[in-house]
Write a protein that holds these residues in place. Structure first.
Motif, PDB file in Angstrom:
ATOM      1  N   ILE A 158      -2.694  23.887  44.252  1.00 14.58           N
ATOM      2  CA  ILE A 158      -2.765  25.460  43.532  1.00 14.58           C
ATOM      3  C   ILE A 158      -1.720  25.579  44.934  1.00 14.58           C
ATOM      4  O   ILE A 158      -1.728  27.208  44.307  1.00 14.58           O
ATOM      5  CB  ILE A 158      -4.426  24.908  44.783  1.00 14.58           C
ATOM      6  CG1 ILE A 158      -4.593  24.075  43.346  1.00 14.58           C
ATOM      7  CG2 ILE A 158      -4.549  26.344  44.253  1.00 14.58           C
ATOM      8  CD1 ILE A 158      -6.677  24.243  43.109  1.00 14.58           C
ATOM      9  N   SER A 207     -12.652  19.039  43.914  1.00  8.72           N
ATOM     10  CA  SER A 207     -11.883  18.719  44.657  1.00  8.72           C
ATOM     11  C   SER A 207     -10.521  19.653  44.288  1.00  8.72           C
ATOM     12  O   SER A 207      -9.069  19.751  45.175  1.00  8.72           O
ATOM     13  CB  SER A 207     -10.645  17.387  43.528  1.00  8.72           C
ATOM     14  OG  SER A 207     -11.148  16.431  43.452  1.00  8.72           O
ATOM     15  N   GLY A 208     -10.997  20.769  44.055  1.00  6.62           N
ATOM     16  CA  GLY A 208     -10.302  22.040  43.968  1.00  6.62           C
ATOM     17  C   GLY A 208     -10.006  22.411  42.614  1.00  6.62           C
ATOM     18  O   GLY A 208     -10.800  22.167  41.213  1.00  6.62           O
ATOM     19  N   ARG A 220      -4.702  20.465  46.550  1.00  2.00           N
ATOM     20  CA  ARG A 220      -5.108  21.684  46.988  1.00  2.00           C
ATOM     21  C   ARG A 220      -3.397  22.382  47.161  1.00  2.00           C
ATOM     22  O   ARG A 220      -3.339  23.964  47.625  1.00  2.00           O
ATOM     23  CB  ARG A 220      -5.774  21.714  48.509  1.00  2.00           C
ATOM     24  CG  ARG A 220      -6.078  23.291  49.188  1.00  2.00           C
ATOM     25  CD  ARG A 220      -6.454  24.037  49.155  1.00  2.00           C
ATOM     26  NE  ARG A 220      -6.995  24.290  47.703  1.00  2.00           N
ATOM     27  CZ  ARG A 220      -7.685  25.175  47.206  1.00  2.00           C
ATOM     28  NH1 ARG A 220      -6.853  26.105  46.744  1.00  2.00           N
ATOM     29  NH2 ARG A 220      -9.529  24.712  46.685  1.00  2.00           N
ATOM     30  N   GLN A 270     -13.601  25.109  38.361  1.00  2.00           N
ATOM     31  CA  GLN A 270     -13.947  25.166  39.884  1.00  2.00           C
ATOM     32  C   GLN A 270     -14.489  23.279  39.621  1.00  2.00           C
ATOM     33  O   GLN A 270     -14.997  22.898  39.172  1.00  2.00           O
ATOM     34  CB  GLN A 270     -14.885  25.568  40.397  1.00  2.00           C
ATOM     35  CG  GLN A 270     -14.542  25.384  42.478  1.00  2.00           C
ATOM     36  CD  GLN A 270     -13.516  25.990  42.734  1.00  2.00           C
ATOM     37  OE1 GLN A 270     -12.554  26.741  42.343  1.00  2.00           O
ATOM     38  NE2 GLN A 270     -13.141  24.917  43.506  1.00  2.00           N
TER      39      GLN A 270
END
Length: 442
Positions: free
Chosen positions: A224, A314-315, A221, A311
């Protein structure tokens, strides 16, 4: 007995540091050789760190979310034969210092006499007036009563002792549900509020929820977030939206799936889009590029390496279908399936998650009508797929139902002019609306 220091291992060529994303142990834990200790992340690859020896965890050198340099101390273990760590004995629990005594047979006369169950039972039968023994009482059972909803502006009802305790604990009694008569707040209600927060009041009526969760942004995350921030801050986006009639394409896809060989994967729309993009890129190769904005150089690639935004639990990950220009529809579908499954299972390698030259993003049935995709920096274009919907379309004399889908695509306006972006999307639109052209070689 000794100590063993575990350092951050070398997790990849050219990698100088890694982010700690998970501890599997804590101080005081006993671990076996090869037991999993921690997980670290570099870019989008996660690496697990096993224990090289048996031992007891004495010290942990980082917190979740910390970025640790390669070679830095990470974990310290106590090793040796004590507590069965090195001898192979069961180390799930440390041996107690002394046998525990039963709570219900403690003689209270002098507070020091210990007897066995058999002796106590014999004394209880023979003695006319046995010595009293203290038997621990079970805690009283608390019967949950529905809380009485408190109307806005109503004052909470509570005893002075409860009010004093709440004041000392900094609790606003207006947020505490009361289960006593007429909604009176009891000490038990305060205990429940301290343990669970205001959500216990939701059994009856509506209450305010003032809870706040503090979630540290770590691991994938965080990666990202950093990449999205860079993309939006450094790339001036232009987004172009066009609707596409995919009725003929969907008919063809259904037919191909119904007649395919057993060893071939099921076709989705994406392999067709990938092949259409390859053909469109042949006419406009500067859209298949990486822009090094610091050096002021556009690296235009001959190979079409298409990133597929996926997707996962975990992200968001972007596995890469490499050399789509050399793959047919079925090969694209096979590689797409393999990479998507690997990404969702957390098994995709670093090589499979890096090196794309242009990206597709799709939310499938959740794709909405229009999106504004963020470019996968440092690429210069991203193609967004919206959901397919049956819409009434005018054919010149009447309305007929057609399967329609929007493409929402973004481009780096420093490199791609609006006209070029429109030409590129229109070329893809033509190929998708006349899918036979996808299979015709130039």
């Amino acid at each position: 007995m000794g100590e063993h220091l575990i350092k951050m291992p070398d997790v990849g060529e050219g990698i100088a540091e890694a982010e700690l994303v998970e501890w599997h142990v804590k101080v005081g834990d006993l671990v076996r050789e090869d037991a999993l200790l921690a997980a670290v992340m570099t870019d989008k690859a996660t690496v697990e760190i096993p224990s090289p020896v048996d031992g007891e965890v004495l010290w942990l050198g980082a917190d979740i979310g910390d970025v640790v340099a390669i070679g830095s101390p990470l974990i310290r273990l106590k090793t040796g034969d004590e507590d069965g760590v090195a001898s192979g004995h069961d180390t799930s629990d440390k041996a107690p210092e002394a046998p525990s005594r039963p709570k219900d047979i403690e003689a209270q006369a002098d507070g020091a006499v210990k007897t066995s169950d058999a002796v106590v039972e014999k004394q209880a039968r023979e003695a006319p007036q046995p010595q009293p023994v203290e038997v621990p009482q079970s805690p009283p059972v608390r019967v949950h009563r529905p809380s009485v909803p408190r109307m806005e502006g109503d004052k909470p009802v509570a005893s002075p002792a409860v009010r004093l305790r709440a004041r000392e604990a900094g609790i606003d009694l207006r947020q505490v549900p009361g289960t006593g008569p007429a909604g009176r707040i009891t000490h038990e209600d305060l205990d429940a509020f301290l343990t669970h927060g205001p959500q216990v009041a939701k059994a009856q009526g509506l209450v305010q929820d003032t809870s706040v969760q503090h979630v540290k942004v770590i691991g994938l995350r965080r990666k990202i977030a950093e990449k999205m921030a860079v993309a939006k801050s450094r790339i001036p986006h232009i987004t172009y939206v066009e609707e596409v009639d995919v009725t003929a394409l969907e008919d063809l896809r259904t037919t191909l799936n119904a007649t395919k060989r057993a060893d071939r994967p099921k076709l989705t729309l994406l392999p067709f889009l990938m092949r259409a993009m390859v053909k469109a890129i042949a006419d406009q190769p500067h859209l298949n590029a990486i822009y090094d904005d610091e050096a002021g150089v556009v690296h235009q690639h001959g190979g079409v390496h298409i990133g597929i935004a996926t997707q996962t639990g975990s992200g968001l990950m972007v596995p890469i279908v490499r050399h789509a220009e050399a793959r047919d529809i079925w090969d694209c579908a096979t590689e797409l399936t393999r990479l998507s499954e690997a990404a969702k299972a957390g098994l995709a390698t670093r090589e499979e998650l890096s090196g794309s030259t242009i990206t597709i993003t799709s939310l499938g049935a959740m794709g909405g009508i229009v999106t504004t995709p963020v470019i996968n920096y440092p690429e210069v274009a991203i193609i967004g797929v919206n959901k397919i919907m049956v819409r009434p379309m005018w054919d010149g004399s009447t309305f007929i139902p057609r399967k329609m889908m929007n493409l929402s695509s973004s481009f780096d306006h420093r490199i791609i002019d609006g006209w070029d972006a429109a030409v590129f999307v229109q070329r893809i639109k033509t190929l998708l609306e006349t899918p036979a052209m996808i299979f015709v070689e130039a």
